[in-house]
Write a protein that holds these residues in place. Structure first.
Motif, PDB file in Angstrom:
ATOM      1  N   PRO A 272       0.957  -1.405  -0.163  1.00  0.00           N
ATOM      2  CA  PRO A 272       0.082  -0.002   0.149  1.00  0.00           C
ATOM      3  C   PRO A 272       0.930   1.221  -0.154  1.00  0.00           C
ATOM      4  O   PRO A 272       0.134   2.255  -0.319  1.00  0.00           O
ATOM      5  CB  PRO A 272      -0.832  -0.065   1.279  1.00  0.00           C
ATOM      6  N   VAL A 273       2.246   1.099   0.382  1.00  0.00           N
ATOM      7  CA  VAL A 273       2.975   2.404   0.309  1.00  0.00           C
ATOM      8  C   VAL A 273       3.313   2.739  -1.248  1.00  0.00           C
ATOM      9  O   VAL A 273       3.572   3.831  -1.467  1.00  0.00           O
ATOM     10  CB  VAL A 273       4.386   1.986   1.253  1.00  0.00           C
ATOM     11  N   VAL A 274       3.246   1.862  -2.129  1.00  0.00           N
ATOM     12  CA  VAL A 274       3.535   2.023  -3.416  1.00  0.00           C
ATOM     13  C   VAL A 274       2.343   2.982  -4.114  1.00  0.00           C
ATOM     14  O   VAL A 274       1.253   2.294  -4.193  1.00  0.00           O
ATOM     15  CB  VAL A 274       3.955   0.826  -4.175  1.00  0.00           C
ATOM     16  N   THR A 275       2.808   3.916  -4.741  1.00  0.00           N
ATOM     17  CA  THR A 275       1.663   4.781  -5.670  1.00  0.00           C
ATOM     18  C   THR A 275       1.607   4.388  -6.762  1.00  0.00           C
ATOM     19  O   THR A 275       0.633   4.036  -7.361  1.00  0.00           O
ATOM     20  CB  THR A 275       2.157   6.342  -5.608  1.00  0.00           C
ATOM     21  N   ALA A 276       2.585   3.899  -7.534  1.00  0.00           N
ATOM     22  CA  ALA A 276       2.806   3.323  -9.036  1.00  0.00           C
ATOM     23  C   ALA A 276       4.002   2.775  -9.324  1.00  0.00           C
ATOM     24  O   ALA A 276       4.855   3.198  -8.813  1.00  0.00           O
ATOM     25  CB  ALA A 276       2.082   4.385 -10.027  1.00  0.00           C
TER      26      ALA A 276
END
Length: 314
Positions: A272-276
């Motif tokens: 969930p920390v990854v934006t894209a």
């Protein structure tokens, strides 16, 4: 379950259907939802899979094979606000991509992320005027003002270049600013920069066999509300070499992954920390395959651990 190579053959046969809806050959007439992630501290969302422009994209751009890259952008622009990541340091990629998004009329449909990093002067620091000149060339290439995101590439003289980006942001010419690195020797410096500067984004390497960012960088990004772009989600070529000739496990269908590319990308963006994630490609069928990872379900933590064990066992 079939291999990525077999899938890509099917995707070419699927032709028009795949061009309209990546993943249609897996879901029949059922639409799979696009997975998006909200940029921390905003209400702006981006699809969790975008496009990078290093590696093969650079060589194709420099060879002038515009039709190939144009087809890739047409796939990308099919999903509003998809991230495109480039840099002046990627040869002709930034200039060619800027020309194409304007020719296609999709400039404002793409979340444009580029970088800043000018060569140091004799004393080891970046020339502020050269940095501003590089920024203005980026504006000229894409003809988008403000540009969505500009990051200091590979932590190049952040003491000089971050304040310049901040200046442009305050003037309303850049929406978000940040820094990038994919070099382990710079991870400690990255942590220090995140502590000492107000950043909107970082760009880092992260993959199913490369979890270093989970130790300190990702927790800090979460605590400070910093967006994360992931580069090299396939470990460049490392993961492809590992799974060459091997089939995707049947149980990957539980989270709508049907190729190795989707398997690797879904593992990354399920954090969930990854934006894209922005894997680089210069082939439209690979772009469609990659975007398939932004459709349907994502693996939960138990499944992600199973995925890691599976890759380690190969």
């Amino acid at each position: 379950m079939i291999t990525r190579r077999e899938y890509l053959k099917l995707s070419m046969a699927a032709g028009v259907a795949l061009a309209i809806k990546p993943g249609i050959i897996w879901a029949g007439d059922r639409d799979l939802p696009m997975i998006t992630r909200t940029i921390p501290g905003t209400d702006e969302a981006v699809p969790v899979v975008g496009l990078g422009s290093s590696a093969t994209f650079r060589s194709v751009a420099e060879a002038g094979e515009y039709d190939r890259i144009k087809a890739v952008f047409e796939k990308l622009a099919g999903h509003e606000n998809s991230v495109f990541d480039t840099a002046p340091g990627y040869g002709g990629s930034e200039e060619v991509a800027g020309r194409l998004v304007n020719e296609l009329g999709i400039r404002d449909k793409v979340f444009w992320a580029t970088k800043l990093n000018v060569a140091p002067r004799g004393g080891g620091s970046a020339d502020p005027e050269a940095a501003r000149e590089q920024l203005e060339r980026s504006f000229d290439f894409v003809r988008k003002d403000p540009i969505d995101l500009i990051q200091v590439h590979n932590l190049g003289d952040v003491e000089t270049q971050i304040p310049i980006l901040k200046e442009y942001k305050e003037e309303g010419r850049i929406r978000y600013i940040g820094v990038t690195t994919t070099f382990p020797r710079q991870y400690e410096q990255l942590e220090s920069v995140m502590k000492n500067y107000e950043l909107d984004f970082i760009g880092v390497d992260y993959a199913i066999d490369n979890h270093t960012m989970e130790e300190r960088i990702f927790p800090m990004a979460k605590d400070k509300g910093i967006g994360v772009l992931v580069y090299a989600p396939f470990g460049r070529t490392r993961l492809w070499e590992k799974v060459d000739g091997k089939e995707v496990p049947d149980w990957a269908a539980e989270f709508d992954a049907h190729t190795w590319g989707q398997f690797f990308l879904k593992w990354v963006v399920a954090n969930p920390v990854v934006t894209a994630a922005t894997p680089a490609t210069s082939r439209a069928r690979h772009m469609a395959d990659n975007m398939g990872a932004a459709l349907g379900k994502l693996p939960d933590e138990e499944m992600r651990a199973r995925m890691v064990r599976h890759i380690e066992s190969l």
